[in-house]
Design an enzyme around this catalytic site. Structure first.
Site, PDB file in Angstrom:
ATOM      1  N   ALA A 185       0.862  -1.180   0.000  1.00  0.00           N
ATOM      2  CA  ALA A 185       0.000   0.000   0.000  1.00  0.00           C
ATOM      3  C   ALA A 185       0.898   1.228   0.000  1.00  0.00           C
ATOM      4  CB  ALA A 185      -0.870  -0.014   1.252  1.00  0.00           C
ATOM      5  N   GLY A 221      -0.451  -5.243   0.409  1.00  0.00           N
ATOM      6  CA  GLY A 221      -1.613  -5.162  -0.469  1.00  0.00           C
ATOM      7  C   GLY A 221      -1.337  -5.776  -1.835  1.00  0.00           C
ATOM      8  N   GLU A 268      -2.003  -9.359  -1.470  1.00  0.00           N
ATOM      9  CA  GLU A 268      -3.454  -9.553  -1.320  1.00  0.00           C
ATOM     10  C   GLU A 268      -4.156  -9.456  -2.677  1.00  0.00           C
ATOM     11  OE1 GLU A 268      -3.584  -6.555   1.871  1.00  0.00           O
ATOM     12  OE2 GLU A 268      -4.675  -8.077   3.001  1.00  0.00           O
ATOM     13  N   GLU A 316       2.934  -6.403   7.169  1.00  0.00           N
ATOM     14  CA  GLU A 316       2.174  -5.339   7.850  1.00  0.00           C
ATOM     15  C   GLU A 316       2.473  -5.225   9.342  1.00  0.00           C
ATOM     16  OE1 GLU A 316       1.023  -7.343   5.541  1.00  0.00           O
ATOM     17  OE2 GLU A 316      -0.321  -6.274   4.197  1.00  0.00           O
TER      18      GLU A 316
END
Ligand code: NAD
Length: 704
Positions: A70, A111, A114, A134
């Site tokens: 992210a 992310g 993901e 994370e």
């Protein structure tokens, strides 16, 4: 139909008849999932779904990364209107009636991973890595990572990756069945061919996979929870990650996604995650030195030398050997060298027996360390680090000899903890190449190095220090010449406050317990016993001229007179007769009570919060003095120093970040109280006063 290409998304139709939609995330340098990327990716996907000529989709990244994660700078910015959440893109991939293939061309973290897991198939480049790091930022994956990873890679791998933040390599991803193929060569071409092969098949949705969720070992989950509580005291995210993986294995997929999202938001909005994100940037900032840029030529260090083979010299030598740089250690005689080498050998032996390195690696590293008693053997060193005794006259003599013996462009650094390196530099004809490298003990383990900028140091010398500390795997922070540089200056002030609290009513173990429970690795009295009460007294003596008339705490002097120097004599503030975990000593307690009485002090109770607030205010106020005096470049550098050198809990940022969080008006009020009680060495710093008055933060401070 408009082409769904944007500034950060490339789109092409590939394969036979253009039946494969190729979406490429092109947001250099890391393809971070910015608002623009998320919006563009969803638009591109929608366009593929609407286009009847497209049968399957390939999603990849431009350059060497798939997606590094992210864009964490956008965490604190509200999402602009019209920008979907990342989860909407991931869900859209998963829900797509046409197969979507992730071509993981390079790093896929956070992310990015993901997103790849929302796809129906995954191909991975043999050099790529995937991870959910994370937890290092105080959060958990929030885009389904904890729910999809156990389904794709199995529960054990998901735990390793989500709870400990460890990435896995492509080969392992292949073995686990997480990746459908590990690709050598051009992954995009292979993915397009692969998409052609599977086009027309029903999509294989990750949320529907359950085979790898069987056989959840709840005892193992408990073990992991205990391990985290012990090794990462007070840190929330890894425990939540364990819970979420348990949820993945025991609850329906949709419920798991919702639980993960709720927990992610709670963590993202917590002070803990704010502190950890701040520290992430603080570390990167610390590497930037105003006035020194890429155009400043840092010297390459190919050979090093150390003067002194004691506690520090041996540890520093190991850093060079570990980095593959040959190093020569000089000491006064063979006996001293032998003692130093024996210690280094023992430390490497310990690493071998703990399985951290092989015998051969240890032997290779020992082979890079040479010993000598002759300065002529240091003639070709690119840098010399002096770690002899803490004595100004001795250091000046050593530097004068080094100046003669070493090649003219060699950098001469001192590891002194307290002496004026400008004065040492003046003993040479190359003051521009004399600097400080203040390592912390044990030097082979501790990550922090305070790189000391002397008055005449050249930019090249400073750039070399910063480059070298990085090359040695250390976190280098630039500081100025001053009493104890940055870390020790602050530590000694706060430790003195602790000593006064003990005179006035607390017990040393109360102070230590309050700070340990707050998150510090050790309290100041345990630290003092480790470093030596004799050393503390010597520092106090040396500081006398800097702080004339300062009232000194009495009990520590009494311990010194009694020969209670700490761990090295078996007794100090604590009693070590039963091992290195000292226990409270009734003799010390009696001494404390007696001394308070003698000093006419009526002892009073201190709560844990009183102790912690006083200690932290002393740290923050001294940190502000350090900034006022230009000894640190920025407030966040101080926090990096405290994180890596003094066991300050990362989950709380550092002393300066914490002061900003509490509010500088409150910190100032406490500092004023301490000033009134103890005198001018505790006077509030100008920066603290002005920032508190303006409602500002230390973090707004800019040097110069
Ligand atoms: P130490 O006593 O363990 O080692 C000092 C070594 O220097 C000994 O091997 C000694 O024989 C050698 N030595 C003495 N005179 C010498 C000379 N004239 N030429 C060459 N070698 C000589 O001390 P230490 O704890 O390693 O500390 C060394 C330096 O590092 C000091 O300046 C100290 O302030 C600084 N320092 C120490 C620590 C720490 O925690 N111990 C931390 C940071 C910095």
């Amino acid at each position: 139909m408009p082409t769904p290409t944007s500034d950060v998304i490339d789109f092409e139709k590939r394969g036979a008849n253009g039946a494969i939609g190729l979406i490429t995330i092109n947001n250099p340098p890391a393809n971070a999932l910015s608002f623009a990327v998320v919006k563009g990716a969803l638009e591109a996907l929608d366009a593929c779904l609407e286009d009847d000529g497209i049968e399957a989709v390939v999603l990849t990244g431009a350059g060497r990364m798939f997606v590094a994660g992210a864009d964490i700078r956008e965490f604190s910015i509200p999402r602009p209107d019209g920008v979907p959440e990342l989860n909407a893109v991931i869900d859209a991939c998963e829900a797509s009636p046409k197969p979507v293939v992730a071509a993981i061309n390079g790093i896929a973290f956070g992310g990015g991973l993901e997103l790849a897991m929302g796809c129906h198939y995954r191909l991975i480049s043999s050099a790529a890595q995937v991870g959910q790091p994370e937890v290092n930022l105080g959060i958990i994956p929030g885009g389904g990572g904890t729910q999809r990873l156990p389904r794709l890679a199995g529960i054990d791998a998901a735990l390793e990756m989500c709870v400990y933040g460890k990435p896995i390599k492509a080969e392992k991803a292949g073995e686990l069945g997480f990746a459908d193929e590990v690709v050598e060569g051009d992954i995009v071409e292979r993915a397009i061919a692969f998409a052609g092969e599977i086009a027309g098949r029903p999509p294989r949705r990750t949320g529907e996979q359950t085979e790898k969720l069987a056989g959840l070992d709840t005892a193992k989950l408990e073990e992991i929870r205990e391990d985290i509580k012990k090794k990462q005291r007070g840190v929330m995210a890894p425990l939540v990650a364990v819970d979420m993986i348990e949820v993945a294995a025991t609850r329906p997929f949709e419920e798991g996604l919702k639980a993960e999202r709720d927990e992610f938001v709670k963590l993202r909005d917590s002070d803990q995650s704010a502190a950890m994100r701040y520290m992430f940037f603080a570390e990167r900032e610390a590497a930037k030195i105003p006035g020194i840029g890429k155009d400043t030529a840092a010297r390459k260090i190919e050979k090093a030398a150390i003067v002194g083979s004691g506690t520090m010299g041996g540890g520093i030598a190991m850093n060079f050997a570990n980095a593959g740089i040959p190093v020569t250690v000089l000491d006064v005689d063979r006996g001293a060298l032998d003692a130093g080498f024996a210690k280094v050998k023992q430390t490497y032996g310990g690493s071998v027996s703990r399985g951290r390195m092989t015998e051969a690696q240890a032997a290779e590293r020992m082979g890079l360390i040479a010993g000598t008693t002759d300065y002529a053997d240091l003639a070709d060193a690119d840098i010399v680090i002096e770690a002899a005794l803490e004595d100004m006259d001795l250091k000046k003599k050593i530097f004068a000899v080094l100046d003669e013996a070493c090649k003219p462009d060699a950098i001469l650094a001192s590891n002194t903890s307290s002496l004026d390196i400008d004065e040492i530099a003046a003993a040479t004809d190359r003051p521009d190449k004399v600097v400080g490298m203040h390592f912390f003990s044990p030097a082979n383990v501790m990550k922090l190095v305070e790189n000391v900028r002397t008055a005449k140091a050249s930019k090249e010398s400073l750039a070399t220090l910063m480059g070298l500390s990085k090359g040695l795997g250390k976190t280098g922070v630039m500081v100025g010449v001053g009493d104890g540089f940055v870390g020790n200056r602050m530590y000694h002030v706060a430790a003195r406050i602790g000593e006064f609290l003990v005179e006035e009513g607390a017990m040393p173990w109360d102070v230590d317990a309050a700070l340990y429970d707050w998150g510090f690795a050790m309290g100041p009295f345990a630290v003092n016993d480790l470093a030596g009460i004799d050393v503390r007294i010597a520092i106090r003596e040396a500081q006398k001229s800097l702080y004339p008339g300062r009232r000194e705490p009495v009990i520590v002097s009494r311990l010194y007179e009694m020969g209670r120097y700490g761990q090295k004599t078996g007794k100090g503030w604590y009693d070590y007769s039963e091992g290195r975990r000292g226990k409270p000593d009734p003799e010390v307690e009696a001494l404390i009570l007696e001394t308070s009485k003698e000093l006419g002090i009526e002892r009073r109770a201190f709560s844990r919060s009183d102790i912690v607030q006083a200690y932290l205010a002393a740290l923050a106020n001294t940190g502000a003095h350090v900034l006022d005096e230009g000894l640190a470049i920025r407030s966040s550098d101080i926090d990096v120093i405290w994180n890596y050198g003094y066991g300050f809990p990362r989950r709380r940022g550092g002393p300066m970040f914490h002061a900003d969080l509490v509010g500088l008006d409150k910190v100032l009020a406490k500092a004023e109280e301490l000033h009134a009680a103890y005198g001018d060495w505790m006077k509030p710093a100008e920066l603290l006063k002005s920032s508190a008055a303006e409602g500002g933060k230390f973090n707004d401070f800019k040097a110069g």
